[in-house]
Design a protein around this motif. Structure first.
Motif, PDB file in Angstrom:
ATOM      1  N   ILE A  44       0.839  -1.205   0.000  1.00  0.00           N
ATOM      2  CA  ILE A  44       0.000   0.000   0.000  1.00  0.00           C
ATOM      3  C   ILE A  44       0.870   1.250   0.000  1.00  0.00           C
ATOM      4  O   ILE A  44       0.638   2.178  -0.787  1.00  0.00           O
ATOM      5  N   GLN A  45       1.875   1.288   0.851  1.00  0.00           N
ATOM      6  CA  GLN A  45       2.763   2.455   0.920  1.00  0.00           C
ATOM      7  C   GLN A  45       3.501   2.684  -0.397  1.00  0.00           C
ATOM      8  O   GLN A  45       3.656   3.817  -0.841  1.00  0.00           O
ATOM      9  N   LYS A  48       0.292   3.344  -3.390  1.00  0.00           N
ATOM     10  CA  LYS A  48      -0.944   4.124  -3.268  1.00  0.00           C
ATOM     11  C   LYS A  48      -0.894   5.424  -4.064  1.00  0.00           C
ATOM     12  O   LYS A  48      -1.947   5.927  -4.464  1.00  0.00           O
ATOM     13  N   PRO A  52      -4.727   5.092  -6.851  1.00  0.00           N
ATOM     14  CA  PRO A  52      -5.517   5.735  -5.798  1.00  0.00           C
ATOM     15  C   PRO A  52      -6.496   4.802  -5.077  1.00  0.00           C
ATOM     16  O   PRO A  52      -6.825   5.032  -3.911  1.00  0.00           O
ATOM     17  N   LYS A  55      -5.893   3.537  -1.480  1.00  0.00           N
ATOM     18  CA  LYS A  55      -6.192   4.316  -0.271  1.00  0.00           C
ATOM     19  C   LYS A  55      -7.384   3.715   0.470  1.00  0.00           C
ATOM     20  O   LYS A  55      -7.425   3.719   1.690  1.00  0.00           O
ATOM     21  N   LYS A  56      -8.353   3.180  -0.292  1.00  0.00           N
ATOM     22  CA  LYS A  56      -9.472   2.473   0.344  1.00  0.00           C
ATOM     23  C   LYS A  56      -8.983   1.204   1.036  1.00  0.00           C
ATOM     24  O   LYS A  56      -9.428   0.877   2.132  1.00  0.00           O
ATOM     25  N   GLU A  58      -5.998   0.737   2.194  1.00  0.00           N
ATOM     26  CA  GLU A  58      -5.247   1.176   3.375  1.00  0.00           C
ATOM     27  C   GLU A  58      -6.190   1.450   4.545  1.00  0.00           C
ATOM     28  O   GLU A  58      -5.940   1.025   5.677  1.00  0.00           O
ATOM     29  N   SER A  59      -7.287   2.109   4.257  1.00  0.00           N
ATOM     30  CA  SER A  59      -8.269   2.410   5.293  1.00  0.00           C
ATOM     31  C   SER A  59      -8.880   1.125   5.849  1.00  0.00           C
ATOM     32  O   SER A  59      -9.035   0.979   7.068  1.00  0.00           O
TER      33      SER A  59
END
Length: 128
Positions: A44-45, A48, A52, A55-56, A58-59
């Motif tokens: 993810i890092q 991302k 994009p 980011k979902k 990651e959340s």
């Protein structure tokens, strides 16, 4: 005449140690689960900014919590990995990249049942 040397007794270096624990006191299951989380975080890092939709992901990964009491590592960590997988599965519809990460993660999850299985090492699910 029987030898005085009993292999079972004399070569048992430390019977108190759990055979499933590594040098740091982690069981295979805990180590594998932490590796899965680390691969997700690192992927993810890394990507991302490029994708994009991550980011979902990651959340979803950061909000994931497991609360199972009175369960040993051999049952808890495979369950936690399965629940994490189910938690992020709905996001696979949003993005091909999340689908690929999800699919690649499944190869590590199978290692809970078969420790000799080869985990996934690749671009959209980074090695630790």
């Amino acid at each position: 005449m029987k030898d005085d040397f009993d292999y079972d007794d004399d070569l048992a270096f430390n019977d108190d140690e759990d055979e499933d624990e590594d040098d740091f006191g982690m069981t295979f299951e805990e180590d594998l689960y932490l590796m899965i989380r680390e691969k997700l975080r690192d992927t993810i890092q890394e990507y991302k900014g490029e994708y994009p939709a991550l980011k979902k992901l990651e959340s979803a990964v950061s909000s994931f919590k497991v609360n199972v009491k009175n369960t040993d590592d051999a049952k808890f960590y495979p369950l936690a990995a399965k629940l994490l997988s189910e938690h992020i599965k709905p996001l696979t519809q949003d993005s091909e990249e999340i689908q690929e990460i999800y699919d690649n993660m499944q190869s590590d999850i199978t290692r809970f049942k078969n420790q000799r299985a080869h985990g996934y090492e690749g671009e959209l699910y980074l090695t630790a």
